[in-house]
Design a protein around this motif. Structure first.
Motif, PDB file in Angstrom:
ATOM      1  N   GLY A   1      25.295 -33.757 -10.376  1.00 46.66           N
ATOM      2  CA  GLY A   1      24.958 -35.171 -10.319  1.00 46.66           C
ATOM      3  C   GLY A   1      25.205 -35.829  -8.981  1.00 46.66           C
ATOM      4  O   GLY A   1      25.048 -37.038  -8.855  1.00 46.66           O
ATOM      5  N   LEU A   2      25.583 -35.079  -7.985  1.00 44.79           N
ATOM      6  CA  LEU A   2      25.835 -35.645  -6.663  1.00 44.79           C
ATOM      7  C   LEU A   2      24.500 -35.957  -6.011  1.00 44.79           C
ATOM      8  O   LEU A   2      23.750 -35.054  -5.659  1.00 44.79           O
ATOM      9  N   GLY A   3      24.158 -37.232  -5.917  1.00 47.31           N
ATOM     10  CA  GLY A   3      22.876 -37.606  -5.338  1.00 47.31           C
ATOM     11  C   GLY A   3      22.600 -39.087  -5.501  1.00 47.31           C
ATOM     12  O   GLY A   3      23.436 -39.842  -6.002  1.00 47.31           O
ATOM     13  N   CYS A   4      21.429 -39.496  -5.063  1.00 47.40           N
ATOM     14  CA  CYS A   4      21.016 -40.889  -5.214  1.00 47.40           C
ATOM     15  C   CYS A   4      19.492 -40.952  -5.343  1.00 47.40           C
ATOM     16  O   CYS A   4      18.797 -39.979  -5.084  1.00 47.40           O
ATOM     17  N   GLU A   5      19.037 -42.104  -5.752  1.00 40.26           N
ATOM     18  CA  GLU A   5      17.612 -42.305  -6.005  1.00 40.26           C
ATOM     19  C   GLU A   5      17.224 -43.699  -5.533  1.00 40.26           C
ATOM     20  O   GLU A   5      17.971 -44.660  -5.727  1.00 40.26           O
ATOM     21  N   VAL A   6      16.070 -43.814  -4.904  1.00 36.60           N
ATOM     22  CA  VAL A   6      15.533 -45.120  -4.524  1.00 36.60           C
ATOM     23  C   VAL A   6      14.729 -45.639  -5.710  1.00 36.60           C
ATOM     24  O   VAL A   6      13.806 -44.984  -6.185  1.00 36.60           O
ATOM     25  N   VAL A   7      15.111 -46.801  -6.213  1.00 38.04           N
ATOM     26  CA  VAL A   7      14.395 -47.412  -7.329  1.00 38.04           C
ATOM     27  C   VAL A   7      13.172 -48.119  -6.758  1.00 38.04           C
ATOM     28  O   VAL A   7      13.284 -48.944  -5.846  1.00 38.04           O
ATOM     29  N   MET A   8      12.007 -47.756  -7.304  1.00 38.42           N
ATOM     30  CA  MET A   8      10.745 -48.310  -6.809  1.00 38.42           C
ATOM     31  C   MET A   8      10.219 -49.364  -7.777  1.00 38.42           C
ATOM     32  O   MET A   8      10.348 -49.228  -8.992  1.00 38.42           O
ATOM     33  N   GLU A   9       9.642 -50.411  -7.211  1.00 36.04           N
ATOM     34  CA  GLU A   9       8.997 -51.463  -7.995  1.00 36.04           C
ATOM     35  C   GLU A   9       7.508 -51.421  -7.670  1.00 36.04           C
ATOM     36  O   GLU A   9       7.128 -51.304  -6.507  1.00 36.04           O
ATOM     37  N   THR A  10       6.679 -51.486  -8.701  1.00 36.56           N
ATOM     38  CA  THR A  10       5.239 -51.442  -8.463  1.00 36.56           C
ATOM     39  C   THR A  10       4.657 -52.846  -8.537  1.00 36.56           C
ATOM     40  O   THR A  10       5.067 -53.669  -9.349  1.00 36.56           O
ATOM     41  N   ARG A  11       3.711 -53.115  -7.661  1.00 41.39           N
ATOM     42  CA  ARG A  11       3.006 -54.408  -7.628  1.00 41.39           C
ATOM     43  C   ARG A  11       1.512 -54.149  -7.522  1.00 41.39           C
ATOM     44  O   ARG A  11       1.063 -53.395  -6.664  1.00 41.39           O
ATOM     45  N   GLU A  12       0.786 -54.778  -8.418  1.00 40.50           N
ATOM     46  CA  GLU A  12      -0.677 -54.683  -8.369  1.00 40.50           C
ATOM     47  C   GLU A  12      -1.210 -55.886  -7.614  1.00 40.50           C
ATOM     48  O   GLU A  12      -0.811 -57.023  -7.855  1.00 40.50           O
ATOM     49  N   GLU A  13      -2.105 -55.616  -6.685  1.00 38.93           N
ATOM     50  CA  GLU A  13      -2.691 -56.678  -5.867  1.00 38.93           C
ATOM     51  C   GLU A  13      -4.032 -57.077  -6.479  1.00 38.93           C
ATOM     52  O   GLU A  13      -4.880 -56.227  -6.758  1.00 38.93           O
ATOM     53  N   GLY A  14      -4.193 -58.368  -6.728  1.00 36.42           N
ATOM     54  CA  GLY A  14      -5.432 -58.853  -7.333  1.00 36.42           C
ATOM     55  C   GLY A  14      -6.643 -58.540  -6.477  1.00 36.42           C
ATOM     56  O   GLY A  14      -6.634 -58.745  -5.266  1.00 36.42           O
ATOM     57  N   GLY A  15      -7.692 -58.002  -7.104  1.00 37.58           N
ATOM     58  CA  GLY A  15      -8.930 -57.703  -6.400  1.00 37.58           C
ATOM     59  C   GLY A  15      -8.913 -56.359  -5.693  1.00 37.58           C
ATOM     60  O   GLY A  15      -9.935 -55.940  -5.156  1.00 37.58           O
ATOM     61  N   ASN A  16      -7.770 -55.691  -5.641  1.00 32.30           N
ATOM     62  CA  ASN A  16      -7.699 -54.386  -4.982  1.00 32.30           C
ATOM     63  C   ASN A  16      -7.399 -53.339  -6.046  1.00 32.30           C
ATOM     64  O   ASN A  16      -6.270 -53.192  -6.492  1.00 32.30           O
TER      65      ASN A  16
ATOM     66  N   PHE B   1      -5.323 -48.995  -5.259  1.00 32.27           N
ATOM     67  CA  PHE B   1      -3.954 -48.485  -5.318  1.00 32.27           C
ATOM     68  C   PHE B   1      -3.011 -49.574  -5.816  1.00 32.27           C
ATOM     69  O   PHE B   1      -3.373 -50.734  -5.934  1.00 32.27           O
ATOM     70  N   VAL B   2      -1.766 -49.146  -6.081  1.00 31.78           N
ATOM     71  CA  VAL B   2      -0.693 -50.046  -6.493  1.00 31.78           C
ATOM     72  C   VAL B   2       0.402 -49.942  -5.437  1.00 31.78           C
ATOM     73  O   VAL B   2       0.761 -48.849  -5.005  1.00 31.78           O
ATOM     74  N   TRP B   3       0.916 -51.088  -5.000  1.00 28.40           N
ATOM     75  CA  TRP B   3       1.998 -51.084  -4.018  1.00 28.40           C
ATOM     76  C   TRP B   3       3.260 -50.495  -4.627  1.00 28.40           C
ATOM     77  O   TRP B   3       3.636 -50.830  -5.746  1.00 28.40           O
ATOM     78  N   GLN B   4       3.930 -49.616  -3.903  1.00 25.96           N
ATOM     79  CA  GLN B   4       5.209 -49.034  -4.296  1.00 25.96           C
ATOM     80  C   GLN B   4       6.264 -49.596  -3.339  1.00 25.96           C
ATOM     81  O   GLN B   4       6.275 -49.248  -2.159  1.00 25.96           O
TER      82      GLN B   4
END
Length: 145
Positions: free
Chosen positions: A33-48, A51-54
């Motif tokens: 369990g020695l480690g770390c993780e970057v928590v990602m948030e997704t955002r959808e851009e209207g009209g695009n 892809f989805v922003w990470q």
């Protein structure tokens, strides 16, 4: 050629020595369990719709589980948990990976270490195996070095 092989011997008989501030908890045979993780948030851009922003938001650290055969260092863990009844001061922890001959392979310093769980041995007369104990700790990240 013998010297070269000794220098690359990093995965045979590794033990993990754990120290909290200046108190040693002894050595452990496994560390998970020695480690770390970057928590990602997704955002959808209207009209695009391509892809989805990470977006990275924060770091998340998993609990670390250490296991070893039951031995005299068990009393150090028991004392650490017993001290929790009177309150707790977070401490800095160090985990060092060492070879069988004591040479340090790598080390990690952890901020604000807190004990989470201790599990003692299971006694079963039908099975003859080494009695082990498991320690689980939480932390709030690595010390920047």
């Amino acid at each position: 050629m013998g010297d070269f092989l000794e220098d690359v011997d990093t995965a045979v008989s590794v033990r993990y020595v754990v120290v909290l501030d200046d108190r040693s908890l002894g050595s452990f045979s496994t560390c998970e369990g020695l480690g770390c993780e970057v928590v990602m948030e997704t955002r959808e851009e209207g009209g695009n719709n391509d892809f989805v922003w990470q977006l990275p938001t924060r770091l998340k650290y998993s609990n670390i589980t250490l296991t070893r055969p039951l031995g005299p260092d068990t009393s150090r863990i028991a004392a650490w948990f017993a001290a929790l009844a009177n309150g707790y001061d977070r401490c800095t922890g160090t985990i060092e990976a060492k070879t069988a001959n004591g040479r340090k392979i790598a080390s990690w310093q952890l901020q604000d270490v807190v004990p989470v769980r201790w599990k003692g041995p299971s006694f079963n007369p039908d099975q003859s195996k080494v009695l082990t104990e498991t320690l689980e700790i939480a932390h709030h990240g690595f010390v920047a070095g």
